[in-house]
Design a protein around this motif. Structure first.
Motif, PDB file in Angstrom:
ATOM      1  N   GLY A 259       1.814  21.035  -0.248  1.00 52.47           N
ATOM      2  CA  GLY A 259       2.251  22.107   0.641  1.00 52.47           C
ATOM      3  C   GLY A 259       3.108  21.613   1.783  1.00 52.47           C
ATOM      4  O   GLY A 259       3.475  20.431   1.844  1.00 52.47           O
ATOM      5  N   PRO A 260       3.437  22.498   2.723  1.00 50.42           N
ATOM      6  CA  PRO A 260       4.237  22.092   3.878  1.00 50.42           C
ATOM      7  C   PRO A 260       3.440  21.167   4.792  1.00 50.42           C
ATOM      8  O   PRO A 260       2.207  21.107   4.732  1.00 50.42           O
ATOM      9  N   VAL A 261       4.140  20.463   5.651  1.00 49.27           N
ATOM     10  CA  VAL A 261       3.494  19.556   6.599  1.00 49.27           C
ATOM     11  C   VAL A 261       2.549  20.339   7.504  1.00 49.27           C
ATOM     12  O   VAL A 261       2.907  21.403   8.036  1.00 49.27           O
TER      13      VAL A 261
ATOM     14  N   THR B  30       0.846  -1.185   0.000  1.00 45.94           N
ATOM     15  CA  THR B  30       0.000   0.000   0.000  1.00 45.94           C
ATOM     16  C   THR B  30       0.886   1.242   0.000  1.00 45.94           C
ATOM     17  O   THR B  30       2.066   1.177   0.353  1.00 45.94           O
ATOM     18  N   VAL B  31       0.319   2.367  -0.398  1.00 46.59           N
ATOM     19  CA  VAL B  31       1.046   3.628  -0.324  1.00 46.59           C
ATOM     20  C   VAL B  31       0.297   4.582   0.588  1.00 46.59           C
ATOM     21  O   VAL B  31      -0.930   4.576   0.657  1.00 46.59           O
ATOM     22  N   GLY B  32       1.048   5.385   1.316  1.00 44.28           N
ATOM     23  CA  GLY B  32       0.478   6.351   2.239  1.00 44.28           C
ATOM     24  C   GLY B  32       1.394   7.542   2.389  1.00 44.28           C
ATOM     25  O   GLY B  32       2.400   7.674   1.680  1.00 44.28           O
ATOM     26  N   GLN B  33       1.075   8.411   3.348  1.00 44.16           N
ATOM     27  CA  GLN B  33       1.782   9.680   3.497  1.00 44.16           C
ATOM     28  C   GLN B  33       2.280   9.853   4.926  1.00 44.16           C
ATOM     29  O   GLN B  33       1.613   9.458   5.891  1.00 44.16           O
ATOM     30  N   TYR B  34       3.452  10.448   5.048  1.00 42.39           N
ATOM     31  CA  TYR B  34       4.031  10.743   6.355  1.00 42.39           C
ATOM     32  C   TYR B  34       5.029  11.871   6.165  1.00 42.39           C
ATOM     33  O   TYR B  34       5.505  12.123   5.047  1.00 42.39           O
ATOM     34  N   ALA B  35       5.364  12.574   7.230  1.00 42.95           N
ATOM     35  CA  ALA B  35       6.394  13.608   7.141  1.00 42.95           C
ATOM     36  C   ALA B  35       7.716  12.971   6.718  1.00 42.95           C
ATOM     37  O   ALA B  35       8.075  11.888   7.178  1.00 42.95           O
ATOM     38  N   ASP B  36       8.440  13.650   5.846  1.00 42.54           N
ATOM     39  CA  ASP B  36       9.674  13.093   5.307  1.00 42.54           C
ATOM     40  C   ASP B  36      10.740  12.990   6.401  1.00 42.54           C
ATOM     41  O   ASP B  36      10.963  13.938   7.159  1.00 42.54           O
ATOM     42  N   PHE B  37      11.390  11.850   6.470  1.00 43.16           N
ATOM     43  CA  PHE B  37      12.387  11.619   7.522  1.00 43.16           C
ATOM     44  C   PHE B  37      13.576  12.577   7.424  1.00 43.16           C
ATOM     45  O   PHE B  37      14.193  12.909   8.432  1.00 43.16           O
ATOM     46  N   LYS B  38      13.904  12.983   6.230  1.00 48.78           N
ATOM     47  CA  LYS B  38      15.066  13.843   6.041  1.00 48.78           C
ATOM     48  C   LYS B  38      14.705  15.329   5.996  1.00 48.78           C
ATOM     49  O   LYS B  38      15.559  16.196   6.178  1.00 48.78           O
ATOM     50  N   ASP B  39      13.454  15.625   5.719  1.00 48.45           N
ATOM     51  CA  ASP B  39      12.979  17.007   5.708  1.00 48.45           C
ATOM     52  C   ASP B  39      11.552  17.019   6.235  1.00 48.45           C
ATOM     53  O   ASP B  39      10.587  16.965   5.467  1.00 48.45           O
ATOM     54  N   PRO B  40      11.372  17.060   7.553  1.00 50.83           N
ATOM     55  CA  PRO B  40      10.041  16.921   8.144  1.00 50.83           C
ATOM     56  C   PRO B  40       9.104  18.097   7.887  1.00 50.83           C
ATOM     57  O   PRO B  40       7.971  18.087   8.370  1.00 50.83           O
TER      58      PRO B  40
END
Length: 682
Positions: A463-465, A160-170
């Motif tokens: 957009g931004p988190v 499956t695919v989903g969304q989360y804040a990026d580990f390297k650029d939160p």
């Protein structure tokens, strides 16, 4: 995947860091211990079994309700919160509201769930469109397109695919791919040896066949054969799954792959069709969390015939929809997933399941009303002070660590100073205005809600988190730590006894909610959270020497918990539960330190015959009060990163030196550990 990052069952939030740890002025006048003496069994030596000492009478005199797998402090508060929310929901359901209003949506969703007559009349008909779409799949290229479509609806698929804040650029979002496709809770269920495991597998195969018949996927004659084909495919997928212990390694999970390079990873998979249908063509890359699994999945997909994929995908759609269809289908769903896996004797009342559904899909609409009625401002103010005190205690403890060098200490203190607290409820509520809810179309409501969530995900990707968002509603008795945002989040509903008692002396609150606050802060410094820095960036901020010592100490904790054996054939998984065990040990230790600092040199009062330090430990033991059915205990150990409650209590206290002095624990007591064996991390 989102659940994998909501790391903890317990949680709290911070509001700031005062330079002095303060007590509550009102407590001197109230002077209630906050300890439930009736629950205790003082015939048990605390050093032999602290859980039984604190909760023994309750354990002996309490029956697990027929509709529950486990029962304890969390479940009692959750039932209470459900009752409060029921009143809010039923007021909306009973009145007439203009279409599109929040009240109409809440009432309509609840009515559509409670309308068993309509659901029973429809039977499996709501699934027919999905089944027809699956029947249209005629090639493996079209299969990839279907995966993307079904992913939008929340179906469980091979990935499956989903969304989360990026580990390297939160500050920005990533889209990730996560392994999936299993109808049982974890890969171990397909391979674990022993009579119990064999019985579960046999029951699961029978369950698939019955569900295929009930939903019209197969006839009574063909369902058994189809069930075996489905099971065999799941078995093949399970064999390639990353083991759950390894999914705690955030560094290993972060594997950005450029969209153009995805065919190199899975050359036989129709990535172009999948990406286009998923609406993610503008991405720079997809974060593939389990690379080896995806490599093996490529061959599994292409070498499995379409005629096997079709019943598998129909089965996936059916088990996803089972709670929202007729009573016969739900009864079979319950029989395996609740009775077989968890030992539950009967389903929860229909209204409780309806309340859960509304909480899941319109939770912040209800939450706005809930906090007005059940979360007083003084509770938030008291919590802010407690959190500030816990932060200050963590600061003192880190500075005094004898195993950590100055360079790593400065990084740890920097991270501590950047924790973001969220207490009670969001500052900005979620907007459900474009979601359409009908009072007579439950299955349609579920589909529209899933598509609403997916469309919102794609919009947020631009957009931004959205750092104001919460992953839990205010009426949730739970909490979490979020590594990329470095936030601890504490919903309103957990701010009640035994966790948080406005009328109790400080000691029990430091042992209860204070330990919970410390637990969640501790997740920022556990084996997983410690790979993120104070800005939420996945970065190694440790010296090699300090990281080695950290691993040595955590290895001791792994060994301690792995030695706990609830059954002759089953031990606690010390590696999988490590993060929670670090959180528990740190939470209790720092909660105790914060209490000691709050006394400011004054002597603690003795209440109900217990000293202040004793009451901290007793408060800690109260919050994990719990009983388990055998099936539920086995399931928890196989799937949950938290140890069962008795081991959370006994496993933590035996490592805290003050426990020995407070209760006279000595060599020969069952919980006794030699001083060099006691683990101190934070």
């Amino acid at each position: 995947m989102k659940k994998a990052f909501v790391i903890s069952t317990l949680l709290l939030a911070i509001a700031g860091c005062d330079q002095k740890v303060e007590s509550s002025p009102s407590q001197a006048a109230v002077m209630k211990s906050g300890i439930n003496l009736d629950n205790m069994d003082t015939s048990v030596r605390p050093g032999d079994d602290f859980n039984a000492y604190v909760n023994g009478n309750w354990l002996a005199n309490t029956e697990i309700p027929a509709d529950k797998a486990t029962y304890g402090s969390f479940h009692i508060l959750r039932d209470q919160a459900q009752e409060h929310v029921r009143t809010i929901i039923e007021e909306s359901a009973a009145a007439s509201h203009e279409d599109g209003t929040d009240q109409q949506k809440v009432g309509g969703l609840y009515r559509s769930f409670m309308d068993l007559d309509t659901r029973n009349a429809l039977g499996a008909k709501p699934l027919h469109d999905s089944f027809a779409r699956i029947d249209e799949v005629s090639s493996h290229a079209e299969l990839a397109v279907y995966f993307a479509q079904a992913n939008k609806l929340g179906h469980d698929l091979p990935f499956t695919v989903g969304q989360y804040a990026d580990f390297k650029d939160p500050n920005v979002y990533m889209i990730y791919a996560w392994q999936g496709g299993l109808g049982m809770p974890d890969r171990e269920y397909y391979f674990k040896e022993g009579e119990k495991s064999e019985q579960v597998r046999a029951a699961y195969l029978e369950h698939i066949a019955k569900m295929l018949t009930l939903t019209g996927i197969g006839s009574a004659e063909s369902s058994s054969q189809l069930a075996q084909r489905i099971y065999d495919l799941e078995l093949t997928l399970a064999a390639q799954h990353m083991k759950k212990e390894k999914t705690r390694d955030m560094v290993a999970l972060y594997n950005p792959v450029a969209l153009a390079d995805l065919p190199e990873l899975m050359p036989n998979f129709n990535w172009q069709g999948f990406v286009a249908t998923a609406g993610i063509t503008e991405l720079e890359n997809l974060v593939v969390t389990q690379l080896d699994y995806m490599r093996e999945l490529d061959a599994i997909i292409s070498e499995t015939s379409i005629e096997t994929w079709k019943p598998y995908l129909k089965w996936s759609a059916a088990r996803h929809a089972a709670p929202y269809l007729d009573e016969a289908i739900y009864a079979q769903h319950f029989d395996f997933n609740s009775r077989t896996l968890h030992g539950v004797e009967e389903p929860r009342q229909l209204w409780r399941r309806g309340v859960n559904l509304v909480n899941q899909h319109l939770g912040e609409v209800v939450g706005k009303v809930y906090v007005k009625e059940h979360f007083p401002p003084e509770a938030k103010a008291r919590m802010q002070k407690l959190v500030a005190n816990l932060i200050k205690a963590y600061e003192v403890s880190i500075k005094e660590l004898d195993w950590m060098g100055e360079a790593t200490k400065q990084e740890a203190l920097d991270k501590l100073s950047k924790f973001t607290p969220k207490i009670g409820y969001p500052d900005k509520w979620r907007d459900y205005s474009v979601l359409t809810i009908s009072g007579d179309d439950l299955y349609g409501n579920m589909q529209r809600s899933a598509l609403f969530n997916y469309a919102e995900m794609l919009e947020k990707q631009k957009g931004p988190v959205a750092k104001h968002e919460w992953a839990m509603t205010p009426q949730t008795v739970n909490a979490y730590y979020n590594p990329p945002l470095n936030e601890i989040v504490f919903p309103a509903a957990i701010l009640q006894p035994p966790f948080f008692n406005m009328e109790a002396d400080d000691a029990v609150n430091y042992g209860g909610i204070g330990a919970v606050i410390g637990h969640e802060i501790g997740h920022g410094f556990d084996d997983s959270g410690s790979t993120f820095d104070g800005n939420g960036v996945l970065r190694n901020w440790w010296t090699e020497e300090d990281k080695s010592e950290f691993k040595s100490r955590t290895a001791q904790l792994i060994d301690q918990y792995s030695a706990f054996a609830p059954f002759d054939d089953l031990h606690i998984n010390g590696e999988f539960t490590l993060g929670e065990n670090i959180g528990d040990l740190g939470g209790l230790s720092i909660g105790l330190l914060a209490y000691q600092m709050s006394l400011d040199g004054k002597e603690a009062p003795v209440l109900d015959g217990f000293t202040g330090e004793q009451r901290v430990f007793l408060g800690y033991g109260q919050i994990f009060q719990g009983k388990y059915r055998e099936e539920a205990m086995r399931n928890l150990i196989n799937t949950d990163p938290h140890a069962p409650s008795e081991f959370r209590i006994n496993g933590a206290v035996r490592n805290v030196p003050e426990f020995y002095s407070a209760f006279g624990v000595k060599e020969g007591d069952a919980l006794y550990l030699d001083p060099e064996q006691r683990v101190k991390i934070w």
